[in-house]
Design a protein around this motif. Structure first.
Motif, PDB file in Angstrom:
ATOM      1  N   GLU A  36      -3.029  -6.313   3.757  1.00  0.00           N
ATOM      2  CA  GLU A  36      -2.363  -7.557   4.171  1.00  0.00           C
ATOM      3  C   GLU A  36      -1.865  -8.334   2.946  1.00  0.00           C
ATOM      4  O   GLU A  36      -0.801  -8.948   2.981  1.00  0.00           O
ATOM      5  N   GLN A  37      -2.625  -8.294   1.865  1.00  0.00           N
ATOM      6  CA  GLN A  37      -2.268  -9.018   0.636  1.00  0.00           C
ATOM      7  C   GLN A  37      -1.225  -8.273  -0.198  1.00  0.00           C
ATOM      8  O   GLN A  37      -0.819  -8.759  -1.256  1.00  0.00           O
ATOM      9  N   GLY A  38      -0.810  -7.085   0.265  1.00  0.00           N
ATOM     10  CA  GLY A  38       0.244  -6.362  -0.424  1.00  0.00           C
ATOM     11  C   GLY A  38      -0.208  -5.404  -1.502  1.00  0.00           C
ATOM     12  O   GLY A  38       0.609  -4.917  -2.286  1.00  0.00           O
ATOM     13  N   TYR A  39      -1.504  -5.117  -1.563  1.00  0.00           N
ATOM     14  CA  TYR A  39      -2.024  -4.187  -2.569  1.00  0.00           C
ATOM     15  C   TYR A  39      -1.527  -2.768  -2.280  1.00  0.00           C
ATOM     16  O   TYR A  39      -1.447  -2.361  -1.123  1.00  0.00           O
ATOM     17  N   SER A  40      -1.238  -2.009  -3.324  1.00  0.00           N
ATOM     18  CA  SER A  40      -0.927  -0.580  -3.185  1.00  0.00           C
ATOM     19  C   SER A  40      -2.248   0.176  -3.034  1.00  0.00           C
ATOM     20  O   SER A  40      -3.324  -0.363  -3.324  1.00  0.00           O
ATOM     21  N   ASN A  41      -2.154   1.427  -2.626  1.00  0.00           N
ATOM     22  CA  ASN A  41      -3.367   2.249  -2.523  1.00  0.00           C
ATOM     23  C   ASN A  41      -4.086   2.329  -3.867  1.00  0.00           C
ATOM     24  O   ASN A  41      -5.312   2.254  -3.940  1.00  0.00           O
ATOM     25  N   GLU A  42      -3.304   2.480  -4.939  1.00  0.00           N
ATOM     26  CA  GLU A  42      -3.882   2.568  -6.282  1.00  0.00           C
ATOM     27  C   GLU A  42      -4.609   1.283  -6.660  1.00  0.00           C
ATOM     28  O   GLU A  42      -5.697   1.312  -7.244  1.00  0.00           O
ATOM     29  N   GLU A  43      -4.006   0.144  -6.321  1.00  0.00           N
ATOM     30  CA  GLU A  43      -4.632  -1.153  -6.625  1.00  0.00           C
ATOM     31  C   GLU A  43      -5.914  -1.344  -5.823  1.00  0.00           C
ATOM     32  O   GLU A  43      -6.901  -1.872  -6.334  1.00  0.00           O
ATOM     33  N   ILE A  44      -5.905  -0.898  -4.564  1.00  0.00           N
ATOM     34  CA  ILE A  44      -7.109  -0.990  -3.726  1.00  0.00           C
ATOM     35  C   ILE A  44      -8.216  -0.140  -4.336  1.00  0.00           C
ATOM     36  O   ILE A  44      -9.364  -0.597  -4.466  1.00  0.00           O
ATOM     37  N   LYS A  46      -8.631   0.818  -7.433  1.00  0.00           N
ATOM     38  CA  LYS A  46      -9.106   0.218  -8.685  1.00  0.00           C
ATOM     39  C   LYS A  46      -9.983  -1.006  -8.401  1.00  0.00           C
ATOM     40  O   LYS A  46     -11.055  -1.160  -8.979  1.00  0.00           O
ATOM     41  N   THR A  47      -9.530  -1.864  -7.480  1.00  0.00           N
ATOM     42  CA  THR A  47     -10.256  -3.095  -7.151  1.00  0.00           C
ATOM     43  C   THR A  47     -11.625  -2.793  -6.539  1.00  0.00           C
ATOM     44  O   THR A  47     -12.611  -3.442  -6.865  1.00  0.00           O
ATOM     45  N   MET A  48     -11.676  -1.785  -5.657  1.00  0.00           N
ATOM     46  CA  MET A  48     -12.917  -1.459  -4.953  1.00  0.00           C
ATOM     47  C   MET A  48     -13.760  -0.427  -5.700  1.00  0.00           C
ATOM     48  O   MET A  48     -14.860  -0.091  -5.247  1.00  0.00           O
ATOM     49  N   ASN A  49     -13.216   0.087  -6.816  1.00  0.00           N
ATOM     50  CA  ASN A  49     -13.906   1.092  -7.616  1.00  0.00           C
ATOM     51  C   ASN A  49     -14.244   2.342  -6.790  1.00  0.00           C
ATOM     52  O   ASN A  49     -15.383   2.828  -6.802  1.00  0.00           O
ATOM     53  N   ILE A  50     -13.237   2.814  -6.048  1.00  0.00           N
ATOM     54  CA  ILE A  50     -13.372   4.043  -5.277  1.00  0.00           C
ATOM     55  C   ILE A  50     -12.165   4.934  -5.588  1.00  0.00           C
ATOM     56  O   ILE A  50     -11.170   4.470  -6.140  1.00  0.00           O
TER      57      ILE A  50
END
Length: 86
Positions: A36-44, A46-50
């Motif tokens: 919803e916030q516009g994150y790419s899969n790569e950003e998700i 990295k952010t979630m450390n998965i």
């Protein structure tokens, strides 16, 4: 609130660690919020450390559970069901 109104139809279940519509897991719910916030899969990832493949699998599960075919549809359905705030 939207979530409260839908609480009867889509209850939170602590035992199974699920919340929302069609048993979205807490992780899936978090990923839907990042989408919803516009994150790419790569950003998700990295952010979630998965791993990226893990993010993609969760997104596949979200689409299946919400019966949608795109990120935009997933966010729209999430808002409609009260999973995401409007």
């Amino acid at each position: 609130s939207a979530v409260r109104k839908n609480a009867f139809l889509y209850p939170y279940n602590r035992e199974n660690n699920v919340t929302g519509y069609e048993n979205l897991t807490i992780t899936e719910n978090s990923i839907l919020q990042y989408i919803e916030q516009g994150y790419s899969n790569e950003e998700i990832a990295k952010t979630m450390n998965i791993k990226l493949t893990t993010v993609k699998k969760h997104i596949y599960n979200i689409y299946k559970k919400l019966d949608v075919k795109s990120r935009v549809q997933a966010v729209q359905k999430g808002k409609l069901l009260g999973i995401l705030t409007k």
